[in-house]
Design an enzyme around this catalytic site. Structure first.
Site, short mmCIF file in Angstrom:
data_model
loop_
_atom_site.label_atom_id
_atom_site.label_comp_id
_atom_site.label_asym_id
_atom_site.label_seq_id
_atom_site.Cartn_x
_atom_site.Cartn_y
_atom_site.Cartn_z
N MET A 33 7.02 0.56 -0.43
CA MET A 33 6.56 1.53 -0.45
C MET A 33 6.28 1.44 -1.98
O MET A 33 5.02 2.65 -2.39
CB MET A 33 5.91 2.74 0.37
CG MET A 33 5.49 2.56 1.78
SD MET A 33 4.61 4.15 2.54
CE MET A 33 5.64 5.60 2.42
N LEU A 36 10.66 3.28 -6.32
CA LEU A 36 12.06 2.96 -6.34
C LEU A 36 12.56 3.86 -6.41
O LEU A 36 12.89 4.26 -6.99
CB LEU A 36 12.41 1.66 -5.99
CG LEU A 36 11.28 -0.11 -5.67
CD1 LEU A 36 11.56 -1.16 -6.03
CD2 LEU A 36 10.95 0.40 -3.96
N HIS A 37 14.26 4.13 -5.70
CA HIS A 37 15.18 4.55 -6.00
C HIS A 37 16.64 3.47 -5.93
O HIS A 37 16.31 2.33 -4.88
CB HIS A 37 15.64 6.26 -5.75
CG HIS A 37 15.32 6.06 -3.92
ND1 HIS A 37 15.53 5.64 -3.11
CD2 HIS A 37 14.37 6.70 -3.30
CE1 HIS A 37 15.56 5.97 -2.41
NE2 HIS A 37 14.30 6.28 -1.85
N GLY A 39 18.38 3.98 -2.90
CA GLY A 39 18.49 3.73 -1.99
C GLY A 39 17.71 2.41 -1.66
O GLY A 39 17.69 1.32 -0.89
N HIS A 40 16.43 1.84 -1.66
CA HIS A 40 15.70 1.00 -1.84
C HIS A 40 16.59 0.22 -2.12
O HIS A 40 16.50 -1.21 -2.28
CB HIS A 40 14.28 0.59 -2.29
CG HIS A 40 13.60 1.84 -2.17
ND1 HIS A 40 13.01 3.40 -3.17
CD2 HIS A 40 13.08 2.11 -1.02
CE1 HIS A 40 11.88 3.69 -2.57
NE2 HIS A 40 12.11 2.99 -1.59
N GLN A 64 0.61 4.96 7.87
CA GLN A 64 1.17 5.27 8.64
C GLN A 64 1.05 6.37 7.84
O GLN A 64 2.03 7.80 7.95
CB GLN A 64 2.47 4.36 7.60
CG GLN A 64 2.65 4.59 6.82
CD GLN A 64 3.75 3.76 6.21
OE1 GLN A 64 3.64 2.59 7.09
NE2 GLN A 64 5.07 4.12 6.63
N GLU A 151 18.21 3.30 7.12
CA GLU A 151 18.93 3.41 8.24
C GLU A 151 18.38 5.12 7.74
O GLU A 151 18.55 6.30 9.08
CB GLU A 151 20.77 3.77 8.57
CG GLU A 151 20.99 2.74 8.85
CD GLU A 151 22.31 2.29 8.65
OE1 GLU A 151 23.34 3.81 8.94
OE2 GLU A 151 23.02 1.60 9.13
N ASP A 153 15.62 6.08 7.99
CA ASP A 153 14.45 6.41 8.79
C ASP A 153 15.09 5.63 9.93
O ASP A 153 14.50 4.55 10.45
CB ASP A 153 13.29 5.35 8.30
CG ASP A 153 12.36 6.10 6.67
OD1 ASP A 153 11.99 6.91 7.00
OD2 ASP A 153 13.08 5.43 6.05
P1 AMP Z 1 9.50 4.08 2.51
O1 AMP Z 1 9.42 3.29 0.82
O2 AMP Z 1 9.68 5.63 1.61
O3 AMP Z 1 8.41 3.38 3.03
O4 AMP Z 1 10.88 3.20 2.10
C1 AMP Z 1 11.06 1.52 2.53
C2 AMP Z 1 12.80 1.35 2.20
O5 AMP Z 1 13.58 1.82 1.70
C3 AMP Z 1 12.39 2.15 3.88
O6 AMP Z 1 13.71 0.72 5.08
C4 AMP Z 1 13.45 3.63 4.81
O7 AMP Z 1 14.50 3.35 5.52
C5 AMP Z 1 14.47 2.76 3.22
N1 AMP Z 1 14.97 3.91 2.21
C6 AMP Z 1 14.46 4.56 1.93
N2 AMP Z 1 15.10 6.07 1.14
C7 AMP Z 1 16.28 5.42 1.92
C8 AMP Z 1 17.61 6.00 1.54
N3 AMP Z 1 18.01 7.18 0.67
N4 AMP Z 1 18.53 5.65 1.36
C9 AMP Z 1 18.78 4.32 2.62
N5 AMP Z 1 17.38 3.69 2.63
C10 AMP Z 1 16.33 4.07 2.06
#
Ligand code: AMP
Length: 284
Positions: A33, A36-37, A39-40, A64, A151, A153
């Site tokens: 979404m 981005l950080h 993790g993404h 959602q 992981e 989520d």
């Molecule tokens: P979002 O943009 O928050 O919907 O997340 C997109 C994807 O990034 C999803 O698969 C999340 O599980 C993953 N994600 C978000 N934060 C992290 C994190 N800290 N570590 C690993 N994956 C992440």
């Protein structure tokens, strides 16, 4: 492939995917979404290990979010996101607009029974309906060989794996470990809403998770450990604990006592300064 390209329509996405397929290249999809950080970015890095071309999608999916949630103020940082995907050597950025994803008259639901009503589903009714709906569409639009999810989520990951299995989708789902800051706080776009003090408190969440997991692994009763973890979180300043639960990692059934099927994980969602923090941790 070199330069990062951006497309907004299904036609342009499919044209690019067709060209890659004709060259025999494997394709990965990383749905996000935005905002981005690291993790993404770790998902993109993992995607590159399993495919020759990586599509990152950015779509802030309204279905959602609950009515009282942060859809309209969810951070949107397009230029920054583009730069980050580019640095991570992503090949394509797919940014559909709302009319592309939900044309007038859109009426289809994708429901995964059983897994969608607990934990996140109980705290955020309808949330997973929105997730499966949008991810199913993204899978059909991009037709990737693999899709990568975090992981962080975990419940979402289990639900999407079930969707792929039940609906015979010809692809694999891979997961990336939780990316954390140097204090162990799981990275999240929503951490930016926290004050300096809030951030310090938030960083204790993973410590409480880790010590609770260690106690359960040593044989303490999971129900008691989860209750006392909730008390500890409230004492240090969390306003509300949506859940703190011990469950089997794959079935997501409650894990009570020695008969629980391993691996087992702890799952938490708790609110601090109005921000909902989500985390999970392996027990064994
Ligand atoms: P979002 O943009 O928050 O919907 O997340 C997109 C994807 O990034 C999803 O698969 C999340 O599980 C993953 N994600 C978000 N934060 C992290 C994190 N800290 N570590 C690993 N994956 C992440």
């Amino acid at each position: 492939m070199g330069e990062l390209h951006r497309v907004e329509t299904i036609e342009a996405l499919r044209k690019q995917v067709r060209e890659w397929r004709d060259q025999g290249l494997r394709i990965a999809l990383v749905p996000t979404m935005g905002a981005l950080h690291a993790g993404h970015i770790s998902l993109i890095t993992l995607a590159k290990k399993h495919s020759e071309r990586v599509i990152t999608s950015i779509f802030v999916n309204p279905t959602q979010f609950g009515e009282d949630e942060d859809f309209s103020r969810y951070p949107r940082t397009q230029d920054d996101d583009f730069r980050k995907i580019s640095s991570a050597k992503g090949d394509l950025l797919y940014m559909p607009d709302i009319k592309t994803m939900y044309p007038d008259g859109f009426a289809t639901r994708v429901e995964i029974d059983g897994l969608s009503e607990i934990m996140e589903g109980a705290a955020r009714p309808g949330h997973f309906h929105g997730v499966t709906q949008i991810v199913c569409k993204l899978f059909n639009q991009a037709a990737p060989d693999v899709a990568i999810f975090g992981e962080k989520d975990w419940q979402q990951l289990v639900i999407l794996r079930k969707m792929v299995e039940d609906l015979d989708m010809p692809m694999r789902i891979l997961s990336a470990p939780i990316a954390r800051d140097e204090y162990g706080l799981a990275l999240s776009s929503r951490n930016a809403y926290l004050s300096k003090e809030g951030l310090e408190t938030a960083r204790k969440l993973n410590q409480i998770l880790a010590s609770s997991a260690a106690e359960i692994a040593k044989g303490s009763a999971s129900e008691e450990i989860c209750e006392s973890a909730k008390d500890s979180l409230l004492k240090i300043g969390f306003e509300k604990i949506d859940y703190f639960e011990c469950r089997e990692a794959h079935s997501l059934k409650r894990a009570f006592g020695p008969r629980a099927q391993k691996p087992i994980r702890l799952f938490v969602a708790a609110r601090l300064e109005g921000v909902r923090l989500l985390d999970n941790f392996a027990v064994s």
